[in-house]
Design a protein around this motif. Structure first.
Motif, short mmCIF file in Angstrom:
data_model
loop_
_atom_site.label_atom_id
_atom_site.label_comp_id
_atom_site.label_asym_id
_atom_site.label_seq_id
_atom_site.Cartn_x
_atom_site.Cartn_y
_atom_site.Cartn_z
N VAL A 1 0.85 -1.18 0.00
CA VAL A 1 0.00 0.00 0.00
C VAL A 1 0.88 1.22 0.00
N LEU A 2 0.60 2.20 -0.85
CA LEU A 2 1.36 3.43 -0.93
C LEU A 2 0.52 4.56 -0.37
N GLU A 3 1.12 5.41 0.46
CA GLU A 3 0.35 6.48 1.08
C GLU A 3 0.93 7.87 0.86
N GLU A 4 2.25 8.03 0.90
CA GLU A 4 2.78 9.36 0.67
C GLU A 4 4.26 9.27 0.34
N VAL A 5 4.69 9.87 -0.74
CA VAL A 5 6.09 9.88 -1.14
C VAL A 5 6.52 11.31 -1.37
N ARG A 6 7.66 11.66 -0.82
CA ARG A 6 8.24 12.97 -1.09
C ARG A 6 9.54 12.73 -1.83
N ALA A 7 9.50 12.85 -3.12
CA ALA A 7 10.66 12.54 -3.95
C ALA A 7 11.09 13.78 -4.71
N ASP A 8 12.37 13.84 -5.05
CA ASP A 8 12.92 14.95 -5.81
C ASP A 8 12.73 14.67 -7.28
N PHE A 9 11.87 15.45 -7.95
CA PHE A 9 11.61 15.25 -9.37
C PHE A 9 12.61 16.00 -10.24
N GLY A 10 13.48 16.79 -9.64
CA GLY A 10 14.40 17.56 -10.44
C GLY A 10 13.71 18.74 -11.11
N ASP A 11 14.28 19.22 -12.20
CA ASP A 11 13.71 20.34 -12.94
C ASP A 11 12.38 19.92 -13.54
N PRO A 12 11.26 20.57 -13.13
CA PRO A 12 9.96 20.14 -13.65
C PRO A 12 9.76 20.46 -15.11
N GLY A 13 10.61 21.27 -15.71
CA GLY A 13 10.44 21.64 -17.10
C GLY A 13 9.46 22.77 -17.26
N SER A 14 9.12 23.06 -18.50
CA SER A 14 8.22 24.17 -18.79
C SER A 14 6.80 23.82 -18.39
N PRO A 15 6.10 24.74 -17.66
CA PRO A 15 4.70 24.45 -17.30
C PRO A 15 3.80 24.36 -18.52
N GLU A 16 4.26 24.86 -19.67
CA GLU A 16 3.47 24.79 -20.89
C GLU A 16 3.86 23.59 -21.76
N GLY A 17 4.87 22.82 -21.29
CA GLY A 17 5.34 21.69 -22.08
C GLY A 17 4.26 20.64 -22.27
N VAL A 18 4.37 19.90 -23.38
CA VAL A 18 3.32 18.95 -23.71
C VAL A 18 3.28 17.78 -22.72
N LEU A 19 4.42 17.49 -22.08
CA LEU A 19 4.47 16.39 -21.13
C LEU A 19 4.20 16.83 -19.69
N GLU A 20 3.92 18.12 -19.48
CA GLU A 20 3.66 18.59 -18.13
C GLU A 20 2.45 17.89 -17.50
N PRO A 21 1.33 17.69 -18.21
CA PRO A 21 0.22 16.93 -17.59
C PRO A 21 0.62 15.52 -17.19
N VAL A 22 1.49 14.88 -17.99
CA VAL A 22 1.95 13.54 -17.64
C VAL A 22 2.78 13.59 -16.36
N ARG A 23 3.70 14.57 -16.29
CA ARG A 23 4.54 14.70 -15.10
C ARG A 23 3.68 14.94 -13.86
N GLN A 24 2.63 15.74 -13.99
CA GLN A 24 1.75 16.02 -12.86
C GLN A 24 1.01 14.76 -12.41
N GLU A 25 0.56 13.96 -13.37
CA GLU A 25 -0.13 12.73 -13.00
C GLU A 25 0.82 11.73 -12.34
N VAL A 26 2.08 11.69 -12.82
CA VAL A 26 3.07 10.82 -12.17
C VAL A 26 3.32 11.29 -10.74
N ALA A 27 3.43 12.61 -10.56
CA ALA A 27 3.63 13.15 -9.22
C ALA A 27 2.44 12.82 -8.31
N ALA A 28 1.24 12.90 -8.85
CA ALA A 28 0.05 12.58 -8.06
C ALA A 28 0.05 11.10 -7.67
N ALA A 29 0.48 10.23 -8.59
CA ALA A 29 0.54 8.80 -8.28
C ALA A 29 1.58 8.52 -7.20
N ARG A 30 2.72 9.19 -7.30
CA ARG A 30 3.77 9.00 -6.31
C ARG A 30 3.36 9.54 -4.94
#
Length: 654
Positions: A609-638
């Motif tokens: 069971v996973l409950e809370e992870v605080r991980a360093d994602f590094g440079d999040p990249g451009s907030p307008e980047g096409v992969l930004e929604p993917v990165r946000q969903e990965v962060a939400a899963a983590r």
């Protein structure tokens, strides 16, 4: 005090339409042999034929007519072989125990191959148990011949409408998928929950349509124009399904004319005709997502408007072109012999059957073969939770015995048995879709009526039937469930980890170097992802019917199941946006997101069971980047996990 949730889920009947045609076939197939047997003064022969017909009725689940040949005829051959093996060791004591246990091992191993092999393995063992425990009339070859006759009668009745309705089930399945896609486009840009539920329904409908159409096409060697056309129409939905997540992320509902156009195509497909007006009045698209939907829908409409010969150059479905039958047979045989799961299930079933046969050899148990029959049904690997099936088996048997008591006490053997069977037999296909307890309740009085014809024991059969069923359920629960560690662990985590790993590969393929952007390969990867997610949902629903702690552990995975589905949707939407004008992501951003997905995959594989992870994602990249929604969903899963160390690693399995 309300009952526990797992018990409510286990006992809740499923909604399903009544299969009237299958009910009519069951009535004729089980009652006609009894009538013929009475007319020819061979009533017991008619009962054995009806036993074979009962197996055919239970296996008569395919929609496509060609698949009915496999689903009914092939298992009947295995069933006949089982009767031959069983009758050869009838009354042979420990030799019968050894033979039936060996057959159980083989049956369990081949049951892991696929649906037809599963039913074949089931009938092989069931009929072997019956042959070893019940005296059959006539010479050794007569009983298997009579059982084959009953199965072939069901097959003949199932194929009667083929000349008039050939291809109708396949067209209906493809049309149903188009309607579910129309519902998805209608939900795009609206409520997230409504969209997610509709997308799940689309995946299930698409899986069923591909399985149905490709199964028939494999038998027709891929050269049937109508089947190739149906595959092309299914393939045409892929761009629409890829565009739907992008449209949903925009948050603006699509024009009602768009889902209406898809429904118009669905009606044309169902009727077996072409349509040229579906995409005629579509609104002008605005933005990359709307353009993607418009372009995909026009392509689907163009495929639906084609006349004349089908295009045989584009017959590979989005899961890849099916291999030849002999190739798949070799793969299946190799998989059975080398698979640890196959051996584990085979040994598990053989151990339970061996204990049951040994027990009834040492203790005088009337109708002892019912113990092994119960174990065989309860321990089927592809029929759901062993625990819930044991519970439902006991409840269904008790309910069926109430009906059987009235039949055996009030209906004299003879011609009255025919109309009674005509009334009881249709309940089997009518109640089977409702759940296993309902199926057991429907089959029990039919089995007891046929047993009474063979043994003439009347209501004396009732108590042994209940006792043997309870003994079989107990052996299956203790030896086949409680003593196996894998029964206490859900497989959701590993399957989610595989899906996230495959999503990382999909990101690499979708946004990698130009030479790696194979459209067909990418579409197949996406289809596999959504099919795997559908299987994960099914595994999740199955696990919820387990008692604590299994059910509670499964429920804790639910947020991550949703999170992984959102990751796949976001990745698909990003690919569509790039394909319709958005700037592509840099190689560094692709590599970063892919690495985060693989790290999440490894964390899921090691976690309960996973409950809370605080991980360093590094440079999040451009907030307008096409992969930004993917990165946000990965962060939400983590963010659904617990840190166990300074690096934010996920907890190991408990």
């Amino acid at each position: 005090m309300p009952p526990p949730d797992w018990l409510v889920r286990t006992l809740r009947p499923q909604r399903a339409p009544v299969p009237w045609a299958a009910a009519a076939r069951a009535s004729i197939a089980l009652a006609a042999p009894l009538a013929v047997g009475l007319a020819t003064h061979h009533f017991t022969y008619g009962a054995v034929v009806a036993l074979g017909a009962l197996s055919g009725v239970v296996g008569d689940t395919a929609d496509a007519y060609r698949m009915r040949i496999l689903n009914i005829a092939v298992p009947q051959l295995f069933g006949a072989l089982g009767v031959v093996l069983g009758t050869q060791v009838y009354g042979q004591g420990w030799l019968a125990v050894a033979v039936v246990t060996t057959v159980a091992l083989v049956s369990g191993m081949i049951s892991t191959i696929g649906a037809v092999a599963s039913v074949s393995g089931l009938l092989l063992l069931l009929n072997c148990v019956v042959g070893a425990g019940l005296p059959m009339p006539g010479d050794w070859w007569l009983a298997p011949l009579l059982i084959l006759t009953g199965g072939l009668l069901v097959l003949l009745l199932a194929l009667l409408a083929w000349p008039l309705r050939g291809g109708v089930p396949e067209r209906a399945a493809v049309a149903s998928t188009y309607r579910s896609v129309a519902n998805l486009l209608e939900a795009a840009g609206t409520d997230d929950l409504s969209y997610a539920e509709t997308r799940i329904a689309v995946t299930q409908s698409l899986n069923q349509a591909y399985d149905l159409v490709l199964a028939r096409r494999a038998l027709a060697h891929g050269r049937n124009p109508e089947q190739v056309r149906l595959v092309s129409q299914l393939n045409a939905l892929t761009p629409v399904l890829e565009a739907a997540p992008a449209a949903h992320q925009c948050g603006v509902p699509l024009s009602p004319r768009i889902p209406a156009a898809v429904r118009e195509i669905a009606e044309a497909v169902a009727a077996g005709r072409t349509t040229e007006s579906a995409a005629r009045d579509l609104p002008a698209p605005e933005g990359p997502a709307a353009r993607a939907v418009d372009q995909a829908l026009r392509h689907a409409a163009e495929v639906a408007s084609r006349r004349g010969e089908a295009d045989f150059t584009n017959v590979a479905d989005r899961l890849g072109r099916p291999a030849a039958l002999r190739v798949r047979a070799r793969r299946a045989a190799r998989g059975v012999l080398l698979s640890g799961a196959s051996w584990r299930y085979g040994l598990r079933l053989a151990l339970c059957i061996g204990i049951a046969q040994s027990l009834v050899s040492l203790i005088a148990v009337p109708r002892s073969y019912w113990v092994a029959l119960t174990i065989t049904f309860v321990l089927k690997p592809d029929f759901g939770s062993v625990f819930s099936r044991a519970l439902l088996r006991a409840l269904g048997t008790a309910a069926g015995l109430v009906v059987a008591a009235a039949v055996l006490s009030e209906v004299p053997l003879g011609w009255w048995s025919v109309p009674v069977m005509m009334l009881l037999a249709p309940l089997i296909p009518a109640l089977t879709p409702r759940g296993y307890a309902f199926q057991t309740a429907a089959i029990t009085p039919v089995i007891l009526l046929l047993s009474d014809i063979l043994n003439h024991q009347g209501t004396a059969l009732l108590w042994p039937r209940l006792l043997d069923s309870l003994m079989g359920c107990a052996i299956a629960l203790v030896v086949g469930y409680l003593l196996w560690p894998e029964s206490w662990h859900t497989r959701i985590g590993d399957r989610l980890a595989d899906a996230v790993r495959d999503t990382a590969a999909y990101v690499d393929s979708a946004f990698g170097a130009p030479g790696e952007r194979d459209t067909a390969a990418r579409a197949r990867m996406r289809r596999r992802l959504y099919r795997d997610l559908s299987l994960i949902r099914a595994e999740f629903q199955r696990a919820l019917t387990e008692p604590p702690p299994m059910g509670k552990r499964a429920a804790a995975w639910w947020p991550l199941v949703v999170a992984v589905e959102r990751i796949v949707d976001a990745t698909t939407a990003a690919r569509v946006r790039v394909g319709h004008g958005s700037p592509p992501p840099s190689a560094a951003e692709v590599s970063r997101v892919s690495a985060q997905l693989r790290e999440l995959s490894e964390g899921l594989r090691e976690s309960v069971v996973l409950e809370e992870v605080r991980a360093d994602f590094g440079d999040p990249g451009s907030p307008e980047g096409v992969l930004e929604p993917v990165r946000q969903e990965v962060a939400a899963a983590r963010a659904i996990g617990i840190p166990t160390g300074p690096t934010g690693s996920l907890p190991s399995a408990a």
